[in-house]
Design a protein around this motif. Structure first.
Motif, PDB file in Angstrom:
ATOM      1  N   GLN A   1      10.520   7.030   8.302  1.00  0.00           N
ATOM      2  CA  GLN A   1       9.534   6.471   7.420  1.00  0.00           C
ATOM      3  C   GLN A   1       8.333   6.968   7.595  1.00  0.00           C
ATOM      4  OE1 GLN A   1       6.774   4.156   7.188  1.00  0.00           O
ATOM      5  NE2 GLN A   1       6.727   4.274   4.847  1.00  0.00           N
ATOM      6  N   LYS A   2       7.610   7.197   8.828  1.00  0.00           N
ATOM      7  CA  LYS A   2       6.413   7.784   8.998  1.00  0.00           C
ATOM      8  C   LYS A   2       6.535   9.503   8.593  1.00  0.00           C
ATOM      9  CE  LYS A   2       4.281   4.193  10.150  1.00  0.00           C
ATOM     10  NZ  LYS A   2       4.512   3.837   8.711  1.00  0.00           N
ATOM     11  N   ASP A   3       7.696  10.035   9.040  1.00  0.00           N
ATOM     12  CA  ASP A   3       7.545  11.410   8.585  1.00  0.00           C
ATOM     13  C   ASP A   3       7.279  11.665   7.119  1.00  0.00           C
ATOM     14  OD1 ASP A   3       7.767  12.020  11.063  1.00  0.00           O
ATOM     15  OD2 ASP A   3       9.889  12.613  11.158  1.00  0.00           O
ATOM     16  N   LEU A   4       8.388  10.949   6.499  1.00  0.00           N
ATOM     17  CA  LEU A   4       8.456  11.269   5.010  1.00  0.00           C
ATOM     18  C   LEU A   4       7.138  10.535   4.216  1.00  0.00           C
ATOM     19  CD1 LEU A   4      12.306   9.934   4.284  1.00  0.00           C
ATOM     20  CD2 LEU A   4      11.098  12.417   4.525  1.00  0.00           C
TER      21      LEU A   4
ATOM     22  N   GLU B   1       0.938  -1.268   0.008  1.00  0.00           N
ATOM     23  CA  GLU B   1       0.105  -0.098   0.114  1.00  0.00           C
ATOM     24  C   GLU B   1       0.885   1.255   0.027  1.00  0.00           C
ATOM     25  OE1 GLU B   1      -3.233  -0.039  -0.258  1.00  0.00           O
ATOM     26  OE2 GLU B   1      -3.131  -2.091  -0.153  1.00  0.00           O
ATOM     27  N   ASP B   2       0.309   2.247  -0.596  1.00  0.00           N
ATOM     28  CA  ASP B   2       0.988   3.473  -0.539  1.00  0.00           C
ATOM     29  C   ASP B   2       1.283   4.087   0.778  1.00  0.00           C
ATOM     30  OD1 ASP B   2       1.929   6.145  -1.163  1.00  0.00           O
ATOM     31  OD2 ASP B   2      -0.075   6.910  -1.927  1.00  0.00           O
ATOM     32  N   GLY B   3       2.636   4.120   1.170  1.00  0.00           N
ATOM     33  CA  GLY B   3       2.963   5.118   2.340  1.00  0.00           C
ATOM     34  C   GLY B   3       3.276   4.072   3.496  1.00  0.00           C
ATOM     35  N   SER B   4       3.149   2.700   3.045  1.00  0.00           N
ATOM     36  CA  SER B   4       3.332   1.900   4.114  1.00  0.00           C
ATOM     37  C   SER B   4       4.785   1.258   4.142  1.00  0.00           C
ATOM     38  CB  SER B   4       2.542   0.622   3.824  1.00  0.00           C
ATOM     39  OG  SER B   4       3.025  -0.200   2.881  1.00  0.00           O
TER      40      SER B   4
END
Lengths: 364, 313
Positions: free
Chosen positions: A181-184, A28-31
């Motif tokens: 990873q969460k920030d980006l 998924e996108d962003g995972s």
């Protein structure tokens, strides 16, 4: 930013070695997605095929709306951080970070500004004029991450991101990577053979064996309900208890214990076929107080300290080994007879092929 | 060199003294001076007998009018620097120096380096069988005796039924007479490429694949990969290789076996020139003087590369 869709991907090396065998998965996108498995399971090949460093033998890979299966690595807009970081030793940190921009013919001053900005975000400002040889492992990793970030890729690929760090730094880097990873918010796939890394960092884990995905799920799904005996064996810091049993008319028999209706009730409704089964439960999800629907009587053989807890190994009368993790100070004496009782709802039953039988919600 | 070594020895001793250890702390094997000298003595005697003495003898002959035959063979006279001034004024010598430069540039620095690198680079990715066959063929050119390969090339380039003429359908072209320099340059490139190929193969094997892959992921093409990843890694190897093959080529005598320096001095590189002067012309004194000049040129080349190598590190 984009999702990754992989359809029927196959990679066969010369000499008929199948590294990836008709694999389907969507990231998924962003995972933050982990590819986990023992060495030789094809996880690194899968990562390299997504990157374009290996050519797919069959199937397709899409990033966002683009089919990238036949694109060169440089045209996929992905960035990879290698296990050894692969920094260019003759370039300064600035030049290393700016390298992808230089290849894309971005102007010198713009490149330097972008490198400085990215470097600052990762706490590298004071090191920008140094060469990789003058940096510690953790700093090198951050430079490699900065280089990957500088060209704003759709997808990050990390190959064993923590394996070159020493144990203490590894924990720090784990937290750091997860936050970054969460920030980006960039879709990130990483490869690891270390289940604790995968459990700690990933949103989704794909456990691989022999070029196939054996289970796809969140860390807690993978840990609590391994879909088959392979995943059950592979995941967990202490090995899962696995006991041979039989299912007869929806009633479970394990060793000397017969007719364990209360536990078996969960499958009665599913018309589970009669036959050989494997009964499994984690040592963490059992007690030694002998209370519960399923109790294994056994003699304590050894006790091993795990720090805050103690791993107790007992052997039942019919020779099965059962392990339990108990809080520190509550462990029984060696030689004592205990009743090992898995917590209800945490007992898993696998059929003869090793696939999970228990329905996910109806277990009492 | 010696000065540096001395300094190192001294600083080591000082370090030993400071640390309160014995002064001879550099003697890790515990041999003692006498036994150590005894062990290196045979080597020193050999070096003295076969290198230093002949070299000194050459220097001595270079300042005499010693000849192979005649009165000067029996009673050579001291002539000072006459041989050297004569050489510098000799158009044949200057021609020879120029041809040697061409020979080194064309066959070693360009020919062998480029061909060797190209082979090493290409052979990385070809199937193993192809690789072994090509490597063996290239190596054969290197290890066969000069006399044999010279004969092969004379036959290959012959105007009368030579293989090259047959392939190009240029029957009657005497390559060794019409293009003597080009012939020996191509010959020496063919003959010596193996060394560069082997050295570059080893060097390329040490370039981390992940760095090449990083460059590819950034979108770098083959040229950018060579420039940004490969060359910086193998720079030292390139220099070492260039040093060795330029010295070997500079001193190489095998062109003589193809053209004997001819026709009319057109391919007379320095070693061939010396041979013709000293042994055919009988002017041993003059030949020795030129040998000494060659030795000096060798030294200059070597010092130049060593310096370059140091700076790059």
């Amino acid at each position: 930013m984009a999702s990754i869709r992989i359809d029927g991907l196959t990679k066969v090396y010369p000499g008929d070695v199948t590294a990836i065998d008709g694999l389907d998965v969507t990231v998924e996108d962003g995972s933050f997605f982990a590819l986990l498995g023992p060495s030789g399971c094809g996880k690194t090949t899968l990562l390299r095929t997504i990157a374009g460093l290996e050519e797919a033998s069959g199937g397709s890979i899409s990033i966002g709306d683009r089919d990238v299966t036949r694109l060169a690595p440089g045209d996929r807009n992905v960035a990879m951080v290698f296990q050894d970081y692969a920094l260019f030793p003759h370039m300064t940190v600035t030049d290393n970070i700016a390298y992808p921009l230089r290849i894309k013919k971005v102007g010198r001053s713009e490149r330097a500004a972008k490198a400085a900005e990215t470097g600052e975000g990762l706490g590298l400002s004071a090191l920008m004029a140094r060469r990789p040889g003058e940096l510690s492992g953790g700093q090198q990793q951050r430079v490699a991450l900065a280089r990957a970030m500088a060209c704003q890729p759709d997808v990050f690929l990390l190959d064993e991101p923590l394996s070159n760090l020493d144990a203490r730094l590894r924990l720090e880097a784990r937290t750091f990577l997860k936050r970054l990873q969460k920030d980006l918010g960039v879709t990130t796939v990483f490869v690891t053979h270390d289940q604790s890394e995968a459990l700690a960092m990933a949103d989704q884990i794909a456990v691989m064996e022999a070029g196939r995905i054996r289970q796809l799920g969140t860390p807690s799904e993978i840990f609590r309900r391994p879909a088959n005996t392979f995943v059950a064996n592979f995941i967990g810091s202490t090995p899962m208890n696995m006991l041979p049993g039989k299912l007869v008319g929806g009633v479970l028999q394990v060793g000397a214990l017969e007719g364990v209706d209360a536990v078996a009730a969960g499958w009665a409704g599913r018309e589970a076929p009669d036959g050989e089964v494997t009964v499994a439960f984690r040592p963490e999800y059992a007690r030694v107080d002998g209370k519960g629907p399923l109790v294994f009587e056994g003699t304590v053989e050894t006790t091993e300290s795990l720090g805050a807890s103690v791993l107790v190994t007992a052997r039942t009368d019919d020779g099965q080994r059962v392990q339990v993790v108990v809080p520190e100070g509550e462990e029984p004496e060696v030689g004592a007879v205990v009743g090992v009782a898995p917590a209800s709802g945490r007992v898993l039953v696998y059929d003869a092929e090793g696939e999970l039988l228990s329905p996910s919600s109806s277990v009492p | 060199m010696t000065a540096t070594a001395d300094r190192k020895v001294r600083s080591n001793r000082e370090a030993g003294a400071r640390a309160g250890g014995p002064v001879d702390s550099i003697d890790a094997a515990g041999l003692g001076r006498a036994r150590a000298a005894g062990l290196v003595a045979p080597a020193l005697v050999l070096v003295l007998a076969f290198l230093v003495v002949p070299a000194a003898w050459t220097v001595y002959l270079g300042v005499t009018d010693y000849r192979l035959t005649g009165i000067q063979a029996a009673n050579p006279e001291f002539v000072g620097l006459d041989n050297f001034t004569a050489a510098l004024a000799d158009p044949d010598f200057r021609n020879s120096l120029w041809l040697t430069l061409l020979f080194v540039l064309g066959s070693a620095i360009v020919g062998q380096t480029v061909a060797g690198f190209a082979l090493a680079w290409t052979l990385r990715t070809v199937p193993k069988l192809v690789r072994s066959v090509v490597e063996t063929l290239v190596l054969l050119a290197w290890i066969l005796p000069s006399s044999i390969v010279a004969f092969l090339w004379v036959a290959y380039l012959s105007g009368d039924g030579g293989t090259l003429n047959a392939m190009l359908q240029t029957s009657g072209t005497e390559w060794l007479l019409e293009h003597p320099m080009a012939s020996i340059i191509v010959f020496n490139t063919w003959r010596g490429t193996a060394f560069s190929m082997l050295l570059f193969s080893a060097a390329l094997g040490a370039v981390p694949p992940s760095q090449l892959e990083s460059a590819r992921l950034a979108g770098a093409g083959a040229f950018a990969q060579l420039r940004d990843v490969v060359l910086p890694h193998i720079r030292g190897h390139v220099l070492t290789n260039t040093l060795l093959i330029s010295l070997w080529t500079f001193n190489d005598f095998s062109p003589y076996l193809l053209t004997a320096g001819g026709p009319n001095h057109a391919s007379e590189t320095l070693p061939v020139f010396i041979y013709n002067k000293a042994l055919y012309g009988g002017q041993l004194g003059y030949g020795s003087a030129i040998s000494f000049i060659m030795l000096l040129i060798n030294l200059v080349i070597a010092l130049f590369y060593v310096r370059l190598l140091r700076e790059r590190r």
